[in-house]
Design a protein around this motif. Structure first.
Motif, PDB file in Angstrom:
ATOM      1  N   GLY A  95      15.858 -11.204  24.997  1.00 52.62           N
ATOM      2  CA  GLY A  95      15.309 -12.506  24.649  1.00 52.62           C
ATOM      3  C   GLY A  95      16.374 -13.587  24.674  1.00 52.62           C
ATOM      4  N   GLU A  96      17.579 -13.235  24.222  1.00 46.77           N
ATOM      5  CA  GLU A  96      18.697 -14.177  24.249  1.00 46.77           C
ATOM      6  C   GLU A  96      19.124 -14.474  25.683  1.00 46.77           C
ATOM      7  N   ALA A  98      17.264 -14.830  28.277  1.00 46.80           N
ATOM      8  CA  ALA A  98      16.413 -15.891  28.820  1.00 46.80           C
ATOM      9  C   ALA A  98      16.910 -17.261  28.376  1.00 46.80           C
ATOM     10  N   ARG A  99      17.344 -17.386  27.118  1.00 43.37           N
ATOM     11  CA  ARG A  99      17.848 -18.666  26.620  1.00 43.37           C
ATOM     12  C   ARG A  99      19.164 -19.034  27.302  1.00 43.37           C
ATOM     13  N   VAL A 100      20.050 -18.043  27.466  1.00 41.89           N
ATOM     14  CA  VAL A 100      21.346 -18.306  28.096  1.00 41.89           C
ATOM     15  C   VAL A 100      21.152 -18.748  29.547  1.00 41.89           C
ATOM     16  N   ARG A 102      18.591 -20.251  30.835  1.00 44.43           N
ATOM     17  CA  ARG A 102      18.064 -21.620  30.847  1.00 44.43           C
ATOM     18  C   ARG A 102      19.175 -22.629  30.575  1.00 44.43           C
ATOM     19  N   ALA A 103      20.057 -22.297  29.619  1.00 43.40           N
ATOM     20  CA  ALA A 103      21.140 -23.214  29.274  1.00 43.40           C
ATOM     21  C   ALA A 103      22.084 -23.438  30.454  1.00 43.40           C
ATOM     22  N   ASP A 224      27.576 -22.480  25.828  1.00 40.78           N
ATOM     23  CA  ASP A 224      26.455 -23.372  26.083  1.00 40.78           C
ATOM     24  C   ASP A 224      26.954 -24.619  26.797  1.00 40.78           C
ATOM     25  N   GLU A 226      25.514 -27.227  27.610  1.00 37.97           N
ATOM     26  CA  GLU A 226      24.978 -28.472  27.071  1.00 37.97           C
ATOM     27  C   GLU A 226      25.789 -28.980  25.897  1.00 37.97           C
TER      28      GLU A 226
END
Length: 267
Positions: A95-96, A98-100, A102-103, A224, A226
């Motif tokens: 799940g993490e 997917a976030r990484v 996207r970032a 990250d 961003e």
């Protein structure tokens, strides 16, 4: 000889064949073995994705957290409850992932094991996921009877491969067939796992990820993109050292920068 210690992490993602090979190292990888692991709830669902080449669809793929490899070994060792604990953490890491991704504005096909990584972003994403994997491992029971060595596949002569550990203190000569079956090449960073089963020695060779410490970067600088501006301001005050992926040019140059120009003679 290696001039300076390398920081080599385990590649944090694997394919289903890597999981099955850890479960049944004496057999060819078959999807039936993966179904057995799923039936016993010791492997996570992973992440499905679509590969692209030249802006066109190029087939489907499936990636899993590397923790599933340890879960498969633990299940083979009749430690199923421990294996399920690894599976639970693997699900959280996927799940993490997917976030990484996207970032970093990446697709999953850009971070597959053995993929030629052309971008700093892809290596940064994997360094971040590798750190998260190490944090998860700190709260899990260890896998017994395993020796893990991280380093570089330095050279080969057609019969054997010279593997140099990250500290430059140990050299091991591996069968050339192990290099071929792993999909790795001379010059790749790798992780060598030796498992003592009582009756035999099981050896696996897995992809590694080279990272380095860079001064003047904030904690979020590699994790990250961003947060780059905030991290830069924070690092200017504290000068904290964190692990960061090598830049594009340095990544390729560093393959042999740590090594003498002349190879040491084999045993």
């Amino acid at each position: 000889m290696i001039h300076a210690a390398m920081n080599v992490q385990t590649w944090p993602l694997v394919g289903w064949r890597d999981i099955v090979h850890a479960f049944r190292p004496d057999h060819s990888a078959r999807e039936a073995h993966l179904k057995t692991l799923r039936r016993n709830h010791v492997v996570s669902d992973g992440i499905r994705f679509t590969r692209r080449a030249n802006h066109r669809l190029a087939g489907a793929g499936h990636l899993y957290s590397h923790l599933n490899v340890s879960a498969a070994v633990l299940h083979r060792q009749d430690r199923t409850e421990d294996a399920r604990a690894y599976r639970e953490r693997a699900t959280a890491l996927e799940g993490e992932l997917a976030r990484v991704l996207r970032a970093y504005h990446l697709g999953a096909d850009e971070v597959e094991p053995l993929t030629e990584l052309a971008s700093r972003e892809a290596r940064g994403a994997m360094a971040r996921l590798s750190d998260l994997t190490e944090e998860a491992l700190a709260g899990l029971p260890p896998v017994a009877d395993q020796d893990v060595t991280r380093g570089l596949l330095h050279s080969a002569d057609g019969r054997r491969v010279r593997f140099v550990d990250a500290e430059g203190t140990v050299e091991r000569y591996l069968p050339y067939g192990l290099l071929e079956s792993s999909g790795l090449s001379v010059g790749d960073h790798a992780v060598l796992i030796s498992e003592f089963t009582g009756a035999s020695l099981v050896i696996r060779l897995e992809p590694g990820l080279l990272v380095q410490s860079q001064p003047g970067l904030g904690t979020d600088a590699q994790t990250d993109p961003e947060a780059d501006d905030a991290a830069g301001a924070e690092s200017a005050e504290g000068g904290e050292r964190v692990r960061a992926p090598l830049g594009d040019d340095a990544y390729r140059a560093a393959l042999f920068d740590h090594l003498d120009t002349e190879d040491a003679d084999g045993p």
